[in-house]
Write a protein that holds these residues in place. Structure first.
Motif, PDB file in Angstrom:
ATOM      1  N   LEU A  37      33.256  48.913  52.345  1.00 18.09           N
ATOM      2  CA  LEU A  37      32.970  48.721  50.925  1.00 18.09           C
ATOM      3  C   LEU A  37      32.017  47.546  50.760  1.00 18.09           C
ATOM      4  CD1 LEU A  37      36.562  48.969  49.349  1.00 18.09           C
ATOM      5  CD2 LEU A  37      34.814  50.744  49.386  1.00 18.09           C
ATOM      6  N   SER A  38      31.163  47.644  49.751  1.00 18.67           N
ATOM      7  CA  SER A  38      30.346  46.483  49.402  1.00 18.67           C
ATOM      8  C   SER A  38      31.264  45.438  48.766  1.00 18.67           C
ATOM      9  CB  SER A  38      29.243  46.871  48.415  1.00 18.67           C
ATOM     10  OG  SER A  38      29.812  47.204  47.151  1.00 18.67           O
ATOM     11  N   LYS A  39      30.782  44.222  48.645  1.00 18.66           N
ATOM     12  CA  LYS A  39      31.608  43.165  48.040  1.00 18.66           C
ATOM     13  C   LYS A  39      31.967  43.513  46.603  1.00 18.66           C
ATOM     14  CE  LYS A  39      30.173  39.247  50.918  1.00 18.66           C
ATOM     15  NZ  LYS A  39      29.503  40.037  51.948  1.00 18.66           N
ATOM     16  N   TYR A  40      31.025  44.115  45.867  1.00 19.01           N
ATOM     17  CA  TYR A  40      31.324  44.457  44.478  1.00 19.01           C
ATOM     18  C   TYR A  40      32.325  45.612  44.406  1.00 19.01           C
ATOM     19  CZ  TYR A  40      30.788  45.333  39.516  1.00 19.01           C
ATOM     20  OH  TYR A  40      31.052  45.496  38.189  1.00 19.01           O
ATOM     21  N   GLU A  41      32.192  46.590  45.301  1.00 21.27           N
ATOM     22  CA  GLU A  41      33.162  47.685  45.336  1.00 21.27           C
ATOM     23  C   GLU A  41      34.550  47.155  45.660  1.00 21.27           C
ATOM     24  OE1 GLU A  41      30.439  51.490  46.775  1.00 21.27           O
ATOM     25  OE2 GLU A  41      31.192  50.067  48.260  1.00 21.27           O
ATOM     26  N   ARG A  42      34.605  46.180  46.562  1.00 15.65           N
ATOM     27  CA  ARG A  42      35.879  45.550  46.910  1.00 15.65           C
ATOM     28  C   ARG A  42      36.463  44.838  45.693  1.00 15.65           C
ATOM     29  NH1 ARG A  42      34.823  41.699  51.573  1.00 15.65           N
ATOM     30  NH2 ARG A  42      34.366  43.659  52.620  1.00 15.65           N
ATOM     31  N   TYR A  43      35.607  44.150  44.964  1.00 15.97           N
ATOM     32  CA  TYR A  43      36.020  43.436  43.750  1.00 15.97           C
ATOM     33  C   TYR A  43      36.567  44.407  42.699  1.00 15.97           C
ATOM     34  CZ  TYR A  43      35.161  41.126  39.212  1.00 15.97           C
ATOM     35  OH  TYR A  43      35.266  40.639  37.926  1.00 15.97           O
ATOM     36  N   GLU A  44      35.881  45.527  42.517  1.00 20.40           N
ATOM     37  CA  GLU A  44      36.276  46.487  41.490  1.00 20.40           C
ATOM     38  C   GLU A  44      37.536  47.265  41.877  1.00 20.40           C
ATOM     39  OE1 GLU A  44      34.735  47.706  38.274  1.00 20.40           O
ATOM     40  OE2 GLU A  44      34.426  45.556  38.491  1.00 20.40           O
ATOM     41  N   SER A  45      37.753  47.482  43.167  1.00 20.54           N
ATOM     42  CA  SER A  45      38.832  48.369  43.603  1.00 20.54           C
ATOM     43  C   SER A  45      40.183  47.674  43.744  1.00 20.54           C
ATOM     44  CB  SER A  45      38.466  49.035  44.939  1.00 20.54           C
ATOM     45  OG  SER A  45      38.277  48.063  45.945  1.00 20.54           O
ATOM     46  N   HIS A  46      40.238  46.354  43.527  1.00 23.41           N
ATOM     47  CA  HIS A  46      41.506  45.622  43.603  1.00 23.41           C
ATOM     48  C   HIS A  46      41.831  45.002  42.249  1.00 23.41           C
ATOM     49  CE1 HIS A  46      40.318  45.854  47.855  1.00 23.41           C
ATOM     50  NE2 HIS A  46      41.615  45.885  48.097  1.00 23.41           N
ATOM     51  N   ASN A  47      43.106  45.057  41.866  1.00 23.69           N
ATOM     52  CA  ASN A  47      43.486  44.501  40.558  1.00 23.69           C
ATOM     53  C   ASN A  47      44.047  43.091  40.639  1.00 23.69           C
ATOM     54  OD1 ASN A  47      46.070  44.905  41.574  1.00 23.69           O
ATOM     55  ND2 ASN A  47      46.548  46.600  40.193  1.00 23.69           N
ATOM     56  N   PHE A  48      44.081  42.524  41.862  1.00 27.51           N
ATOM     57  CA  PHE A  48      44.480  41.122  42.011  1.00 27.51           C
ATOM     58  C   PHE A  48      43.649  40.483  43.113  1.00 27.51           C
ATOM     59  CE2 PHE A  48      46.967  37.676  43.868  1.00 27.51           C
ATOM     60  CZ  PHE A  48      47.273  36.940  42.744  1.00 27.51           C
ATOM     61  N   ILE A  49      42.998  39.361  42.763  1.00 27.36           N
ATOM     62  CA  ILE A  49      42.208  38.588  43.726  1.00 27.36           C
ATOM     63  C   ILE A  49      42.525  37.114  43.501  1.00 27.36           C
ATOM     64  CG2 ILE A  49      39.915  38.071  44.632  1.00 27.36           C
ATOM     65  CD1 ILE A  49      38.912  40.648  43.305  1.00 27.36           C
ATOM     66  N   ALA A  50      42.802  36.385  44.577  1.00 29.66           N
ATOM     67  CA  ALA A  50      43.146  34.966  44.412  1.00 29.66           C
ATOM     68  C   ALA A  50      42.903  34.205  45.709  1.00 29.66           C
ATOM     69  CB  ALA A  50      44.600  34.816  43.986  1.00 29.66           C
ATOM     70  N   ILE A  51      42.718  32.890  45.556  1.00 28.28           N
ATOM     71  CA  ILE A  51      42.702  31.972  46.689  1.00 28.28           C
ATOM     72  C   ILE A  51      44.092  31.348  46.757  1.00 28.28           C
ATOM     73  CG2 ILE A  51      41.622  29.939  47.714  1.00 28.28           C
ATOM     74  CD1 ILE A  51      39.181  30.529  45.914  1.00 28.28           C
ATOM     75  N   GLU A 161      31.969  32.789  45.060  1.00 25.52           N
ATOM     76  CA  GLU A 161      31.094  32.480  43.931  1.00 25.52           C
ATOM     77  C   GLU A 161      30.591  33.759  43.265  1.00 25.52           C
ATOM     78  OE1 GLU A 161      29.741  30.454  41.015  1.00 25.52           O
ATOM     79  OE2 GLU A 161      30.856  29.499  42.649  1.00 25.52           O
ATOM     80  N   ASN A 162      30.348  34.798  44.059  1.00 18.33           N
ATOM     81  CA  ASN A 162      29.964  36.097  43.487  1.00 18.33           C
ATOM     82  C   ASN A 162      31.057  36.625  42.571  1.00 18.33           C
ATOM     83  OD1 ASN A 162      27.420  36.426  44.615  1.00 18.33           O
ATOM     84  ND2 ASN A 162      28.188  37.427  46.459  1.00 18.33           N
ATOM     85  N   ILE A 163      32.304  36.506  42.999  1.00 17.06           N
ATOM     86  CA  ILE A 163      33.439  36.967  42.187  1.00 17.06           C
ATOM     87  C   ILE A 163      33.481  36.206  40.869  1.00 17.06           C
ATOM     88  CG2 ILE A 163      35.959  37.082  42.040  1.00 17.06           C
ATOM     89  CD1 ILE A 163      35.957  37.461  45.108  1.00 17.06           C
ATOM     90  N   ARG A 164      33.306  34.892  40.932  1.00  9.58           N
ATOM     91  CA  ARG A 164      33.305  34.083  39.699  1.00  9.58           C
ATOM     92  C   ARG A 164      32.174  34.516  38.766  1.00  9.58           C
ATOM     93  NH1 ARG A 164      33.953  28.752  43.328  1.00  9.58           N
ATOM     94  NH2 ARG A 164      36.243  28.623  43.432  1.00  9.58           N
ATOM     95  N   GLU A 165      31.023  34.809  39.343  1.00  4.22           N
ATOM     96  CA  GLU A 165      29.880  35.230  38.539  1.00  4.22           C
ATOM     97  C   GLU A 165      30.142  36.582  37.891  1.00  4.22           C
ATOM     98  OE1 GLU A 165      26.277  35.173  36.603  1.00  4.22           O
ATOM     99  OE2 GLU A 165      27.351  33.541  37.625  1.00  4.22           O
ATOM    100  N   TRP A 166      30.739  37.516  38.653  1.00  2.86           N
ATOM    101  CA  TRP A 166      31.073  38.819  38.073  1.00  2.86           C
ATOM    102  C   TRP A 166      32.092  38.671  36.946  1.00  2.86           C
ATOM    103  CZ3 TRP A 166      31.755  40.663  43.747  1.00  2.86           C
ATOM    104  CH2 TRP A 166      30.496  40.978  44.276  1.00  2.86           C
ATOM    105  N   ASN A 167      33.039  37.743  37.107  1.00  2.00           N
ATOM    106  CA  ASN A 167      34.011  37.486  36.038  1.00  2.00           C
ATOM    107  C   ASN A 167      33.326  36.960  34.783  1.00  2.00           C
ATOM    108  OD1 ASN A 167      36.230  38.289  37.533  1.00  2.00           O
ATOM    109  ND2 ASN A 167      36.721  36.236  38.246  1.00  2.00           N
ATOM    110  N   ARG A 168      32.359  36.036  34.986  1.00  2.00           N
ATOM    111  CA  ARG A 168      31.633  35.475  33.833  1.00  2.00           C
ATOM    112  C   ARG A 168      30.868  36.569  33.092  1.00  2.00           C
ATOM    113  NH1 ARG A 168      31.123  30.737  37.273  1.00  2.00           N
ATOM    114  NH2 ARG A 168      29.302  31.605  38.307  1.00  2.00           N
ATOM    115  N   LYS A 169      30.231  37.465  33.849  1.00  2.00           N
ATOM    116  CA  LYS A 169      29.467  38.548  33.217  1.00  2.00           C
ATOM    117  C   LYS A 169      30.381  39.485  32.440  1.00  2.00           C
ATOM    118  CE  LYS A 169      25.521  38.638  36.394  1.00  2.00           C
ATOM    119  NZ  LYS A 169      24.792  39.411  37.436  1.00  2.00           N
TER     120      LYS A 169
END
Length: 214
Positions: A37-51, A161-169
């Motif tokens: 999966l691309s990073k964005y596909e990974r971001y979209e396909s999961h409903n929980f992401i955290a550090i 940082e990409n994840i944070r940017e996608w959240n901002r958008k």
């Protein structure tokens, strides 16, 4: 002396490239059953992401302290993830970027999710095969290992940082959509008011016209 140093540098760079290529091939071999999966596909396909920091590990669960939630809400206290044959196998004291699926507040973090351990941030929680030996000095091996880890960590930080940017958008798009909906509601209300005023004006004019005729 300078020529010798240049030759050594070329050797280190060439070995580093081969070392990285071997790491990539080994990782892909272990992760062959995972769907890329691309990073964005990974971001979209999961409903929980955290550090998270891993605080405790049991037989079929791990407890974690959330440093930053990047997507979703985990309500359980303490925060837990499930461990099974298909999940990651974190260790106490590690820090992870987790991509998980929340189902009835049960967090499943699949080994193919793309989750990464900050200490060794590859996308699969499996031991990587040892690369072939190149007759390198101990000092060169240490340098290559540090370069490899630095590159992996830089990639991980860019990913976060990409994840944070996608959240901002997404927040901006949601805000704009809310504004559009509000304008639509205001416009509908204005239409109703204008319709009522026109109707009242028509009635008043009709009344005045009747009185004038009399």
């Amino acid at each position: 002396m300078i020529d010798i140093r240049i030759d050594n540098l070329k050797k280190v760079l060439l070995t580093g490239t081969l070392f990285s290529l071997t790491l990539f091939i080994s990782t892909r071999t272990y992760g062959g059953d995972c769907i890329p999966l691309s990073k964005y596909e990974r971001y979209e396909s999961h409903n929980f992401i955290a550090i998270v920091d891993i605080k405790n590990v049991g037989e079929n669960y791990f407890e974690m302290s959330i440093i930053e939630t990047l997507k979703g809400v985990l309500k359980s206290n303490p925060s837990r993830g499930l461990i099974n044959e298909y999940s990651i196998k974190p260790k106490q004291g590690e820090t992870w970027l987790l991509y998980g699926q929340l189902e009835d507040d049960n967090l499943n973090v699949d080994i193919c999710s793309g989750s990464k351990n900050f200490h060794y941030p590859i996308a699969f929680d499996l031991e990587v095969k040892e690369p072939p030996k190149f007759n390198l000095s101990d000092e060169t091996v240490v340098i290559l290992e540090e370069i490899k880890k630095a590159n992996l960590k830089n990639e991980l930080y860019f990913e976060i940082e990409n994840i944070r940017e996608w959240n901002r958008k997404k927040e901006l798009q949601s805000s704009q959509q809310d504004g559009t909906d509000k304008i639509g509601e205001d416009y509908t209300t204005l239409e109703i008011i204008l319709t009522v005023l026109v109707a009242l004006s028509f009635i008043l004019n009709f009344i005045v016209l009747i009185k004038v005729k009399r």
